[in-house]
Write an enzyme that holds these catalytic residues in place. Sequence first.
Site, PDB file in Angstrom:
ATOM      1  N   GLU A  48       4.525  -4.942   7.635  1.00  0.00           N
ATOM      2  CA  GLU A  48       3.723  -3.656   8.225  1.00  0.00           C
ATOM      3  C   GLU A  48       4.041  -3.615   9.825  1.00  0.00           C
ATOM      4  O   GLU A  48       4.173  -2.391   9.998  1.00  0.00           O
ATOM      5  CB  GLU A  48       2.069  -3.937   8.081  1.00  0.00           C
ATOM      6  N   GLY A  50       0.550  -5.124   1.035  1.00  0.00           N
ATOM      7  CA  GLY A  50      -0.456  -5.146   0.039  1.00  0.00           C
ATOM      8  C   GLY A  50      -0.276  -6.094  -1.194  1.00  0.00           C
ATOM      9  O   GLY A  50      -1.245  -6.181  -1.715  1.00  0.00           O
ATOM     10  N   ALA A  53       0.800  -1.111   0.114  1.00  0.00           N
ATOM     11  CA  ALA A  53      -0.081   0.086   0.025  1.00  0.00           C
ATOM     12  C   ALA A  53       0.923   1.171  -0.044  1.00  0.00           C
ATOM     13  O   ALA A  53       1.996   1.281   0.335  1.00  0.00           O
ATOM     14  CB  ALA A  53      -0.709   0.034   1.358  1.00  0.00           C
ATOM     15  N   GLU A  58      -0.491  -9.529  -0.165  1.00  0.00           N
ATOM     16  CA  GLU A  58      -2.015  -9.784   0.095  1.00  0.00           C
ATOM     17  C   GLU A  58      -2.990  -9.783  -1.058  1.00  0.00           C
ATOM     18  O   GLU A  58      -3.842 -10.242  -1.207  1.00  0.00           O
ATOM     19  CB  GLU A  58      -2.683  -8.461   1.049  1.00  0.00           C
TER      20      GLU A  58
END
Length: 258
Positions: A131, A108, A63, A111
């Site tokens: 993260e 992300g 992200a 993910e």
Amino acid sequence: MESVKLEQQERVVLITIDRQPMLNALSRQVLAELKEAVESIDVKYSRCVVVTGAGGKAFVAGADIAEMQSMSKSEAEAFGSFGNSVFRLLEKLEVPVIAAVNGFALGGGCELALACDIRLASENAVFAQPEVGLGITAGFGGTQRLPRLIGEGLAKQLLFTGERISAQRALEIGLVNHVYPADELIPKALEMAGVIAAKAPIAISATKLAVEDGRFMSLDKALELEARHFASCFESEDQRQAMSAMLEKRKPQPFRGE
Ligand code: COA
């Protein structure tokens, strides 16, 4: 769309996340474009999707940290929910989705790969959920899908340490299904997509739904669900003609999804 490219290659759709200066990091804008791309797929015609990143260095480097840095709690909640909803759309698509992971798949990015049905990787792929090193949890499904895929112990290790793992290690732990030299990854992903695209589409989507929806049912309930999907295929022309062809020792007609 600026950062998400969608290419129809006969029955296969290739989605490329292309925000190269930022290693394809997922901003709100990129997520919105990914949503638009997924929603635009004609699932009656298309039979498999391949998702990859542009540039050969990164699949998706996570992200967008610059965008997240100053988010308030409520903005972060909205961002996490939006990311989850986009990935869920991909996961629930009627047709299979293959992640072709061609470099960094961090946060992300990892993910996104987890939300796909099948993961293939290039030899230079690197996976991590870093993260906690940024003061946050994984926010686009990593705490949920990673343990389900590779087991809780290993998933917690990756989620707690943020350690990066190689494509080879990802293969050993079942995070990816195959590892290929970088220049072979997309051809191999498209080849697999082509194999899937040639199968009976009603049976493929029933199989995907049986796996997805059955996952948290008791085995008895899940087997009932499977029986319903199995039975639903017997209303299709594809089933009738393919079985006749088998019994008559000839090749089936191309499947029509009817
Ligand atoms: N969000 C925002 N920008 C990112 C990004 C991310 N997740 N990942 C990379 N970028 C940007 C960098 O800031 C840099 O921008 P700049 O050129 O304006 O400085 C550019 O992409 C290239 O990255 P850079 O770090 O210079 O490349 P590198 O080869 O030295 O390192 C990585 C590559 C992937 C190891 C490194 O970029 C990185 O660790 N990224 C963050 C990964 C992460 O923690 N993701 C999870 C987010 S929750």
